[in-house]
Design an enzyme around this catalytic site. Structure first.
Site, PDB file in Angstrom:
ATOM      1  N   HIS A   1    -112.117 -12.301 -57.962  1.00  0.00           N
ATOM      2  CA  HIS A   1    -113.040 -11.540 -57.110  1.00  0.00           C
ATOM      3  C   HIS A   1    -112.457 -11.583 -55.691  1.00  0.00           C
ATOM      4  CE1 HIS A   1    -116.726 -10.909 -54.735  1.00  0.00           C
ATOM      5  NE2 HIS A   1    -117.297 -10.456 -55.830  1.00  0.00           N
TER       6      HIS A   1
ATOM      7  N   ASP B   1    -113.249 -21.051 -58.497  1.00  0.00           N
ATOM      8  CA  ASP B   1    -114.373 -20.151 -58.234  1.00  0.00           C
ATOM      9  C   ASP B   1    -115.219 -20.133 -59.506  1.00  0.00           C
ATOM     10  OD1 ASP B   1    -116.129 -18.086 -57.997  1.00  0.00           O
ATOM     11  OD2 ASP B   1    -114.646 -16.582 -57.406  1.00  0.00           O
TER      12      ASP B   1
ATOM     13  N   GLN C   1    -119.186 -17.179 -61.684  1.00  0.00           N
ATOM     14  CA  GLN C   1    -119.627 -16.574 -62.954  1.00  0.00           C
ATOM     15  C   GLN C   1    -119.674 -17.609 -64.075  1.00  0.00           C
ATOM     16  OE1 GLN C   1    -120.768 -13.554 -63.331  1.00  0.00           O
ATOM     17  NE2 GLN C   1    -120.085 -12.584 -61.446  1.00  0.00           N
TER      18      GLN C   1
ATOM     19  N   LYS D   1    -126.822 -16.186 -58.655  1.00  0.00           N
ATOM     20  CA  LYS D   1    -126.342 -15.743 -59.971  1.00  0.00           C
ATOM     21  C   LYS D   1    -126.846 -16.672 -61.073  1.00  0.00           C
ATOM     22  CE  LYS D   1    -122.039 -13.789 -58.166  1.00  0.00           C
ATOM     23  NZ  LYS D   1    -122.239 -12.344 -58.114  1.00  0.00           N
TER      24      LYS D   1
ATOM     25  N   CYS E   1    -115.495  -5.595 -56.865  1.00  0.00           N
ATOM     26  CA  CYS E   1    -114.783  -6.494 -55.943  1.00  0.00           C
ATOM     27  C   CYS E   1    -113.545  -7.100 -56.602  1.00  0.00           C
ATOM     28  CB  CYS E   1    -115.692  -7.602 -55.401  1.00  0.00           C
ATOM     29  SG  CYS E   1    -117.101  -6.992 -54.505  1.00  0.00           S
TER      30      CYS E   1
HETATM   31  C1  LIG Z   1    -116.243 -14.498 -59.682  1.00  0.00           C
HETATM   32  C2  LIG Z   1    -116.985 -14.297 -58.398  1.00  0.00           C
HETATM   33  N1  LIG Z   1    -116.625 -14.997 -57.332  1.00  0.00           N
HETATM   34  C3  LIG Z   1    -117.257 -14.886 -56.153  1.00  0.00           C
HETATM   35  C4  LIG Z   1    -118.305 -14.013 -56.011  1.00  0.00           C
HETATM   36  C5  LIG Z   1    -118.973 -13.906 -54.691  1.00  0.00           C
HETATM   37  O1  LIG Z   1    -120.285 -14.308 -54.791  1.00  0.00           O
HETATM   38  P1  LIG Z   1    -121.269 -14.111 -53.533  1.00  0.00           P
HETATM   39  O2  LIG Z   1    -121.322 -12.631 -53.287  1.00  0.00           O
HETATM   40  O3  LIG Z   1    -122.552 -14.679 -53.982  1.00  0.00           O
HETATM   41  O4  LIG Z   1    -120.649 -14.845 -52.427  1.00  0.00           O
HETATM   42  C6  LIG Z   1    -118.709 -13.247 -57.085  1.00  0.00           C
HETATM   43  C7  LIG Z   1    -119.808 -12.263 -56.950  1.00  0.00           C
HETATM   44  O5  LIG Z   1    -119.929 -11.322 -57.689  1.00  0.00           O
HETATM   45  C8  LIG Z   1    -118.039 -13.392 -58.325  1.00  0.00           C
HETATM   46  O6  LIG Z   1    -118.391 -12.688 -59.387  1.00  0.00           O
END
Ligand SMILES: Cc1ncc(COP(=O)(O)O)c(C=O)c1O
Length: 419
Positions: free
Chosen positions: A115, A208, A211, A234, A376
């Site tokens: 992402h 990260d 998800q 999430k 993203c």
């Molecule tokens: C894999 C992953 N990392 C990071 C993020 C960023 O999350 P946030 O927008 O809550 O900061 C997302 C959001 O969709 C994501 O799917």
């Protein structure tokens, strides 16, 4: 799994088919009640007041820290830093530790399926200091190209990781997502980290888990990583709350991320000294009600149990993949691993000749919420040579009926647009 009754949005919208939990999950009544409890019963700022309301709010806030620590098996609550979201958690590490340890000629490694939140901060860090920015690719199965599996049977899977030429002694940072938000691929991060640390023992590894944490049991000890980032929203919790877990020794050595109230020990004209970890990283008034209610989200997930959650999502993802294949065979392209053990509850697809936005718009007319776009992950979409996909993401409140409505909805899209 019959949990829809716990989510009040389904009372407000009984027809809703919500397939966008990858973007944000719905919230159960218990989480909403906990937020309301803060505002109605002990609405005060934390760590400051010497009066009962503030003490109660501070206690509730710090209780969540302990709950989160236990949830991911951290050594101590102080290793949990509350941020605004996963994005801020990742930026925090890149801007503090990253800036200190990465120099010209070093290497920073990410993957193509990150992402932007776990791609851009590392890319910009590398560009700023003059380090080499390296990106691990994917293979035709939508899995990381460094992963070779010798056995694909469920729990007996043995992963062979080949980091040749990717992680070297010059690599200072390896940032990788546990579950891809677009492909749904579950990456073997534990094995990747172990292999990377063999090549470069001082490498800092960042996972990260945005998800992953809502769907899989996470144990930071077992993973062997140095940092882990995720978002409350999430995982059934409120928006505006993120978590950064880091090894205590590393957090202690890192400079603050932002300056201001709550993060200092002493301030004078001549100098400022900083509070201990984790308060050093929590400048200003945080999202108090959000943090407090996060522990209700964790309680809800733990009460269901991660085996139940994972099994439910696996069944549903398999069912959805099968039904979409049956109905649209040659017309549909699905982007994700074929083997269910490596697949989270996410299915991204395209219908040949139809733009993803048109699909999402017509589905919405039928009360089906999906995401269309690049999610993203623009580098990943470039690698796949497509501008966008339709993403469906399943969670505990979805069922086979939702999948059937999706299939019916996509058939309708085809009828309308192929006329
Ligand atoms: C894999 C992953 N990392 C990071 C993020 C960023 O999350 P946030 O927008 O809550 O900061 C997302 C959001 O969709 C994501 O799917």
């Amino acid at each position: 799994m019959n949990v829809k009754k716990d989510f009040p949005i389904f009372s407000a919208h009984p027809e809703l088919v919500y397939l966008d939990s990858g973007a944000t999950s719905l919230k159960p009544q218990s989480v909403i009640d906990k937020m309301s409890e803060y505002y109605t019963q002990y609405s005060a700022n934390i760590h400051r007041g010497i009066y009962k309301l503030s003490e109660r709010a501070s206690q509730e806030y710090e209780d969540t820290r302990a709950v989160v620590a236990k949830y991911i098996n951290a050594n101590r609550s102080e290793e949990i830093v509350f941020t605004r979201n996963a994005t801020e958690s990742l930026n925090l590490v890149a801007s503090t530790l990253g800036q200190e340890i990465v120099s010209k000629g070093d290497e920073v490694v990410v993957t193509i399926m990150e992402h932007h939140a776990n791609f851009v901060p590392w890319q910009q860090l590398a560009f700023t200091v003059g380090a080499d920015f390296k990106v691990i690719g994917i293979n035709d199965h939508y899995e990381l190209s460094i992963v070779e599996k010798s056995d694909r049977r469920g729990e007996n899977t043995i992963f062979n990781i080949s980091l040749d030429g990717i992680v070297t002694k010059k690599t200072k940072i390896l940032a990788v997502s546990m579950v891809s938000n677009t492909l749904g691929t579950i990456n073997p991060v534990k094995e990747i980290i172990a292999e990377a640390k063999k090549v470069s023992p001082d490498i800092i590894t960042i996972v990260d888990a945005a998800q992953a944490v809502p769907h899989l049991k996470i144990d930071v000890h077992d993973l062997g990583c140095d940092f882990l980032a995720f978002s409350s929203h999430k995982m059934l919790g409120p928006t505006g709350v993120g978590v950064l877990w880091g090894k205590y020794d590393l957090l202690e050595k890192m400079p603050p991320y932002q300056y201001g109230g709550d993060m200092i020990r002493n301030v004078s004209i001549e100098e400022t000294t900083f509070a201990d970890v984790p308060h050093k990283f929590e400048a200003g008034t945080p999202n108090i009600s959000g943090v407090i209610a996060l522990k209700e989200a964790i309680a809800y997930l733990e009460n269901l149990g991660f085996d139940t959650i994972r099994n439910h999502e696996k069944q549903l993802a398999m069912y959805a993949a099968r039904r979409l294949n049956e109905e649209f065979s040659d017309e549909i392209v699905m982007y994700g691993p074929r083997h269910i053990e490596f697949m989270a509850g996410i299915i991204s697809f395209n219908l040949k000749g139809i733009h993803p936005h048109d699909i999402a718009q017509i589905l919405d007319e039928n009360n089906i919420a999906v995401r269309a776009g690049h999610h993203c992950t623009m580098p990943l979409h470039s690698r796949l040579n497509i501008p966008a996909t339709v993403r469906t993401s399943f969670y505990i409140y979805n069922n086979e009926e939702d999948v059937e409505k999706l299939v019916k909805g996509v058939k309708r899209v085809r009828e309308i647009l192929r006329k």
